[in-house]
Design an enzyme around this catalytic site. Structure first.
Site, PDB file in Angstrom:
ATOM      1  N   CYS A  99       0.839  -1.203   0.000  1.00 17.83           N
ATOM      2  CA  CYS A  99       0.000   0.000   0.000  1.00 17.83           C
ATOM      3  C   CYS A  99       0.872   1.250   0.000  1.00 17.83           C
ATOM      4  O   CYS A  99       1.822   1.366   0.788  1.00 17.83           O
ATOM      5  CB  CYS A  99      -0.901   0.014   1.226  1.00 17.83           C
ATOM      6  SG  CYS A  99      -1.910   1.506   1.386  1.00 17.83           S
ATOM      7  N   CYS A 113      -0.210   6.135   7.077  1.00 21.38           N
ATOM      8  CA  CYS A 113      -1.536   5.835   7.614  1.00 21.38           C
ATOM      9  C   CYS A 113      -1.436   5.113   8.954  1.00 21.38           C
ATOM     10  O   CYS A 113      -2.040   5.529   9.940  1.00 21.38           O
ATOM     11  CB  CYS A 113      -2.325   5.007   6.608  1.00 21.38           C
ATOM     12  SG  CYS A 113      -3.899   4.384   7.232  1.00 21.38           S
ATOM     13  N   CYS A 173      -2.600  -0.448   8.923  1.00 21.74           N
ATOM     14  CA  CYS A 173      -2.102  -1.823   8.771  1.00 21.74           C
ATOM     15  C   CYS A 173      -0.646  -1.837   9.235  1.00 21.74           C
ATOM     16  O   CYS A 173       0.222  -1.303   8.556  1.00 21.74           O
ATOM     17  CB  CYS A 173      -2.182  -2.271   7.313  1.00 21.74           C
ATOM     18  SG  CYS A 173      -3.841  -2.270   6.615  1.00 21.74           S
ATOM     19  N   CYS A 216      -7.576   2.343  -0.670  1.00 23.07           N
ATOM     20  CA  CYS A 216      -7.191   1.491   0.450  1.00 23.07           C
ATOM     21  C   CYS A 216      -7.301   0.040   0.004  1.00 23.07           C
ATOM     22  O   CYS A 216      -8.311  -0.359  -0.595  1.00 23.07           O
ATOM     23  CB  CYS A 216      -8.094   1.750   1.651  1.00 23.07           C
ATOM     24  SG  CYS A 216      -7.791   0.639   3.042  1.00 23.07           S
ATOM     25  N   GLN A 268     -19.785  -7.355  12.173  1.00 23.11           N
ATOM     26  CA  GLN A 268     -18.352  -7.553  11.978  1.00 23.11           C
ATOM     27  C   GLN A 268     -17.935  -7.098  10.581  1.00 23.11           C
ATOM     28  O   GLN A 268     -18.641  -7.353   9.601  1.00 23.11           O
ATOM     29  CB  GLN A 268     -17.985  -9.020  12.171  1.00 23.11           C
ATOM     30  CG  GLN A 268     -18.183  -9.531  13.594  1.00 23.11           C
ATOM     31  CD  GLN A 268     -17.022  -9.160  14.501  1.00 23.11           C
ATOM     32  OE1 GLN A 268     -16.119  -8.416  14.133  1.00 23.11           O
ATOM     33  NE2 GLN A 268     -17.045  -9.679  15.715  1.00 23.11           N
ATOM     34  N   TYR A 293     -23.640  -8.635  25.485  1.00 23.30           N
ATOM     35  CA  TYR A 293     -23.100  -7.704  24.485  1.00 23.30           C
ATOM     36  C   TYR A 293     -23.418  -8.255  23.087  1.00 23.30           C
ATOM     37  O   TYR A 293     -22.542  -8.402  22.239  1.00 23.30           O
ATOM     38  CB  TYR A 293     -21.588  -7.519  24.644  1.00 23.30           C
ATOM     39  CG  TYR A 293     -21.131  -7.129  26.026  1.00 23.30           C
ATOM     40  CD1 TYR A 293     -21.121  -5.792  26.429  1.00 23.30           C
ATOM     41  CD2 TYR A 293     -20.702  -8.093  26.934  1.00 23.30           C
ATOM     42  CE1 TYR A 293     -20.684  -5.434  27.697  1.00 23.30           C
ATOM     43  CE2 TYR A 293     -20.271  -7.744  28.210  1.00 23.30           C
ATOM     44  CZ  TYR A 293     -20.269  -6.411  28.591  1.00 23.30           C
ATOM     45  OH  TYR A 293     -19.842  -6.061  29.846  1.00 23.30           O
ATOM     46  N   GLU A 351     -28.062  -6.193  25.149  1.00 19.50           N
ATOM     47  CA  GLU A 351     -27.330  -5.162  24.403  1.00 19.50           C
ATOM     48  C   GLU A 351     -27.761  -3.784  24.888  1.00 19.50           C
ATOM     49  O   GLU A 351     -28.943  -3.536  25.117  1.00 19.50           O
ATOM     50  CB  GLU A 351     -27.585  -5.307  22.906  1.00 19.50           C
ATOM     51  CG  GLU A 351     -27.035  -4.203  22.027  1.00 19.50           C
ATOM     52  CD  GLU A 351     -25.527  -4.014  22.195  1.00 19.50           C
ATOM     53  OE1 GLU A 351     -25.106  -2.844  22.344  1.00 19.50           O
ATOM     54  OE2 GLU A 351     -24.790  -5.010  22.185  1.00 19.50           O
ATOM     55  N   ASP A 401     -19.204 -11.330  24.528  1.00 17.69           N
ATOM     56  CA  ASP A 401     -18.331 -10.668  23.540  1.00 17.69           C
ATOM     57  C   ASP A 401     -18.296  -9.171  23.862  1.00 17.69           C
ATOM     58  O   ASP A 401     -18.918  -8.358  23.178  1.00 17.69           O
ATOM     59  CB  ASP A 401     -18.879 -10.915  22.133  1.00 17.69           C
ATOM     60  CG  ASP A 401     -17.956 -10.391  21.039  1.00 17.69           C
ATOM     61  OD1 ASP A 401     -16.878  -9.848  21.369  1.00 17.69           O
ATOM     62  OD2 ASP A 401     -18.316 -10.512  19.850  1.00 17.69           O
ATOM     63  N   CYS A 436     -11.876  -8.858  21.363  1.00 22.31           N
ATOM     64  CA  CYS A 436     -11.057  -8.152  20.378  1.00 22.31           C
ATOM     65  C   CYS A 436      -9.825  -7.549  21.052  1.00 22.31           C
ATOM     66  O   CYS A 436      -9.044  -6.859  20.405  1.00 22.31           O
ATOM     67  CB  CYS A 436     -11.872  -7.053  19.697  1.00 22.31           C
ATOM     68  SG  CYS A 436     -12.475  -5.785  20.832  1.00 22.31           S
TER      69      CYS A 436
END
Length: 465
Positions: free
Chosen positions: A70, A76, A79, A166, A295, A324, A345, A393, A420
């Site tokens: 990239c 940026c 990544c 991108c 997601q 969640y 939620e 989650d 995550c």
């Protein structure tokens, strides 16, 4: 004044994919360096606990090193691992999970419990896996040197890096962003100035359905959308040339008057098309409105969710909780087995979408509760509700201690914890294990965001007999 220079060998990578070494008894971080490489570096930041160096010269090169694909990679920062082979990124992500489970979670057997990181299914000849996987993007908007620019903020800053293309999101996003930028220029539109806290246009959000090719666009501004721009904005976006099988199905405007980092304000105004678009995961259909959580990598999400469901091993007639739960993706998948499911939620829009998704999939034995998980679960416990299985989650900050206590009181047969952020997951697992009634059986890292330093983890815990 010349900065201090030093030569050292890189030992490992940290959670941000920076090279790690030790120099004069102090830990140093070297962005862009890989384990095994010997580098000459220059000190650019010093603190009591660590130093940061930048590479002046690589005296040896890791066999895992690759040329980033990239053009925006260095500036940026989105990544962090394009300078590595894909296989090496998976090895690193697994090691990060093992290390954090040992260090924070106190789980000495983490290496034995942790599987390989589940990455993309590489096809023969596929030299660049993980391109064009993001189904949602949010561009920030600024005026720089008199020109309107759309792009992303540089890592750990509010410096906008203009992005014309991108590699990890769908190409149609680039086309829509360019069309919208030209529109703002032609209309001499008011652009929000963060330093002065005035102006109108702030963000552009685009999401795409993998199942249908439909796109939803939401423009975010600080002020009410000027009526003279309304029709022109719709015509501009509809005129964008998209890819085969793609169509712009919905356009929204959201007013965000607050001077903070939240993307959306409270009210969404539909300007054109459908109220929401639809997507599909593992045979179920989901309604996606502008604020819906879904997601961003549908391909890896199916791998993640299959792992979670297989580990939970839920059966018809059992009762399960999904904390969640977002728009109810996993809740519906659990309910499709014939189990009774309670999803919890806090985001009202997500709860509305979840209930609509249950109707669309004809699943009546799933119940969605609006509110914070730590509050709702406590109320359900007080009412005498029991559960055989539990799915959790949470966001990056992990679960509240009060929720951990309620989960232990609920005492499900099995629980699957998706995260995550492995560091907060390890912290929560330590609390769950400390009670003595559960054992950790498996840790599965999943590469949800190829070429970034992020890793998702699925952990299975079972109640001791």
């Amino acid at each position: 004044m010349r900065q201090a220079q030093a030569t050292t060998k890189i030992e490992s990578l940290n959670a941000q994919a920076q090279g790690v070494a030790h120099l004069n008894g102090k830990c140093i971080f070297v962005p862009g360096a890989l384990p095994g490489e010997r580098i000459e570096g220059e000190l650019i930041k010093s603190s009591k606990s660590y130093d940061v160096y930048r590479v002046l010269e690589r005296q040896s090169t890791s066999p895992d090193r690759r040329i980033p694909f990239c053009a925006h990679y260095r500036r940026c920062g989105g990544c962090q691992m394009q300078h590595m082979s894909y296989e090496a990124t998976l090895i690193h992500k697994r090691q990060q999970v093992v290390d954090v489970m040992k260090r924070i979670g106190g789980i000495s057997e983490a290496d034995a419990l942790c599987t390989n990181c589940l990455g993309l299914d590489l096809q023969a000849g596929d030299m660049l896996p993980g391109l064009h996987y993001r189904n949602k993007v949010v561009y920030a908007i600024e005026r720089q040197r008199g020109r309107v620019e759309l792009g992303f903020y540089q890592a750990r800053s509010h410096r906008l890096v203009p992005i014309d293309a991108c590699s990890i999101h769908f190409p149609c996003f680039d086309r829509l962003a360019a069309q919208f930028r030209d529109f703002l220029e032609q209309q001499r539109a008011s652009i929000y100035d963060e330093s002065k806290k005035r102006g109108c246009f702030r963000k552009l959000m685009i999401r795409r359905s993998r199942a249908t090719g439909e796109l939803l666009v939401c423009v975010v501004g600080q002020e009410t959308l000027p009526s003279k721009l309304r029709r022109a904005l719709i015509d501009c976006l509809l005129a964008c040339e998209l890819g085969q099988g793609e169509r712009l199905a919905s356009i929204y405007y959201n007013r965000q008057p607050a001077h903070d980092n939240r993307i959306f304000g409270e009210k969404f105004e539909k300007l054109y098309g459908l109220d929401a678009i639809e997507d599909e995961l593992l045979g179920l259909h989901f309604r996606l409105s502008p604020a819906s959580f879904f997601q961003v990598n549908a391909y890896q999400t199916e791998i993640l969710y299959r792992q979670a469901l297989d580990l939970l091993d839920i059966h018809a007639g059992e009762t399960a909780f999904d904390l969640y739960c977002g728009t109810g993706t996993l809740s519906l998948m659990m309910a499709s087995t014939g189990a009774e499911v309670h999803g919890v939620e806090i985001v009202p829009e997500a709860v509305r979408d979840a209930r609509e998704n249950a109707k669309r999939n004809r699943l009546s034995q799933v119940h969605f509760h609006e509110g914070a998980s730590e509050e709702v679960l406590g109320r359900l416990l007080a009412s005498g509700v029991v559960a055989d299985c539990l799915m959790i989650d949470p966001p990056r900050k992990g679960a509240e201690p009060s929720l951990i206590r309620d989960i232990l009181q609920l005492a499900p047969r099995k629980m699957v914890y998706i995260s995550c952020h492995p560091a907060t997951q390890a912290r929560d697992l330590k609390l769950l294990l400390a009670a003595g009634s559960y054992q950790l059986e498996k840790i599965v890292p999943v590469d949800m965001f190829p070429w970034t330093a992020h890793v998702e983890t699925v952990c299975l815990m079972s109640r001791k007999v």
